[in-house]
Write a protein that holds these residues in place. Structure first.
Motif, PDB file in Angstrom:
ATOM      1  N   LEU A  50      17.999  35.506   0.088  1.00 38.46           N
ATOM      2  CA  LEU A  50      18.277  35.922  -1.285  1.00 38.46           C
ATOM      3  C   LEU A  50      19.315  35.000  -1.922  1.00 38.46           C
ATOM      4  CD1 LEU A  50      17.953  37.885  -3.646  1.00 38.46           C
ATOM      5  CD2 LEU A  50      19.641  39.367  -2.536  1.00 38.46           C
ATOM      6  N   ALA A  51      20.356  34.671  -1.189  1.00 36.63           N
ATOM      7  CA  ALA A  51      21.392  33.782  -1.723  1.00 36.63           C
ATOM      8  C   ALA A  51      20.809  32.399  -2.036  1.00 36.63           C
ATOM      9  CB  ALA A  51      22.548  33.664  -0.733  1.00 36.63           C
ATOM     10  N   GLU A  52      19.937  31.898  -1.162  1.00 41.05           N
ATOM     11  CA  GLU A  52      19.311  30.599  -1.402  1.00 41.05           C
ATOM     12  C   GLU A  52      18.425  30.650  -2.643  1.00 41.05           C
ATOM     13  OE1 GLU A  52      17.296  29.862   2.282  1.00 41.05           O
ATOM     14  OE2 GLU A  52      19.127  29.165   3.294  1.00 41.05           O
ATOM     15  N   THR A  53      17.669  31.728  -2.797  1.00 43.15           N
ATOM     16  CA  THR A  53      16.811  31.876  -3.975  1.00 43.15           C
ATOM     17  C   THR A  53      17.648  31.960  -5.245  1.00 43.15           C
ATOM     18  OG1 THR A  53      15.089  32.974  -2.676  1.00 43.15           O
ATOM     19  CG2 THR A  53      15.043  33.326  -5.052  1.00 43.15           C
ATOM     20  N   THR A 104      10.237  36.356  -6.683  1.00 40.51           N
ATOM     21  CA  THR A 104      10.620  36.216  -5.272  1.00 40.51           C
ATOM     22  C   THR A 104      11.974  36.875  -5.040  1.00 40.51           C
ATOM     23  OG1 THR A 104       9.392  34.146  -5.092  1.00 40.51           O
ATOM     24  CG2 THR A 104      11.099  34.546  -3.442  1.00 40.51           C
ATOM     25  N   ARG A 105      12.904  36.652  -5.956  1.00 38.75           N
ATOM     26  CA  ARG A 105      14.237  37.257  -5.833  1.00 38.75           C
ATOM     27  C   ARG A 105      14.145  38.779  -5.834  1.00 38.75           C
ATOM     28  NH1 ARG A 105      18.693  36.524 -10.466  1.00 38.75           N
ATOM     29  NH2 ARG A 105      16.957  37.414 -11.590  1.00 38.75           N
ATOM     30  N   ARG A 109      15.376  41.145  -2.888  1.00 28.74           N
ATOM     31  CA  ARG A 109      16.347  42.222  -3.088  1.00 28.74           C
ATOM     32  C   ARG A 109      15.826  43.525  -2.487  1.00 28.74           C
ATOM     33  NH1 ARG A 109      18.483  41.357  -9.318  1.00 28.74           N
ATOM     34  NH2 ARG A 109      19.991  39.721  -8.807  1.00 28.74           N
ATOM     35  N   THR A 110      14.541  43.793  -2.708  1.00 28.74           N
ATOM     36  CA  THR A 110      13.938  44.991  -2.122  1.00 28.74           C
ATOM     37  C   THR A 110      13.982  44.919  -0.603  1.00 28.74           C
ATOM     38  OG1 THR A 110      12.469  45.213  -4.030  1.00 28.74           O
ATOM     39  CG2 THR A 110      11.813  46.370  -2.017  1.00 28.74           C
TER      40      THR A 110
END
Length: 174
Positions: A50-53, A104-105, A109-110
């Motif tokens: 998630l952080a990379e996205t 995608t994010r 997150r889900t």
């Protein structure tokens, strides 16, 4: 069997020799610890993705804003319809990439939330087993103390009977 309070259990577990204590559910508790470790690893990986996205999204948005600003400045300086169309196509492409990354994010997150909930479930199960182990140890301590008290009572009664028998012998032989 003696029943102790929670505060009594904490001190009772410390004042006994627990070397003889065998927790029958230790393999289950250990497996639960492994499940928690696995869930925490999955959560860490999901958070990293998630952080990379989000970093790619921020970079893409910065590129989009920079290109839009350059396009605006180019429009003010000269009107080149071919270059303008090419820049608009590039901005449209960046916007599509941003929308795909945003989807995608949202999925990530889900996934992070699901991993977090799984970690909580595994933690609760582990804490239940840990509490059960502590309760079993406290019960073991109570049983050991009761056994020791019973042995002391038997010793005391045996000494009392022995001393009475000695007194009886002394009284009979003056």
């Amino acid at each position: 069997m003696m029943v102790s309070t929670t505060s009594g259990q904490a001190s009772s577990a410390r004042d006994i020799d627990a070397r003889g204590f065998m927790y029958a559910l230790e393999p289950v508790r250990q497996r639960q610890q492994w499940r928690l470790d696995k869930a925490m690893t999955a959560l860490a990986q999901a958070q990293k993705q998630l952080a990379e996205t989000e970093a790619r999204l921020a970079q893409l948005l910065a590129t989009h804003d920079e290109q839009a600003q350059q396009l605006g400045q180019a429009l003010m300086q000269r009107l080149d319809p071919v270059a303008h169309r090419r820049h608009l196509g590039y901005l449209t492409s960046l916007r599509k990439q941003w929308l795909e990354l945003d989807q995608t994010r949202q999925k990530q997150r889900t996934n992070c939330e699901q991993c977090r909930q799984q970690c909580l479930r595994e933690q609760i199960r582990l804490e239940g087993l840990t509490q059960h182990k502590e309760d079993a140890l406290a019960q073991y301590g109570d049983e050991m103390r009761q056994r020791n008290l019973n042995e002391q009572d038997r010793d005391w009664l045996a000494r009392l009977a022995s001393s009475r028998a000695s007194l009886d012998v002394l009284e009979q032989h003056p």
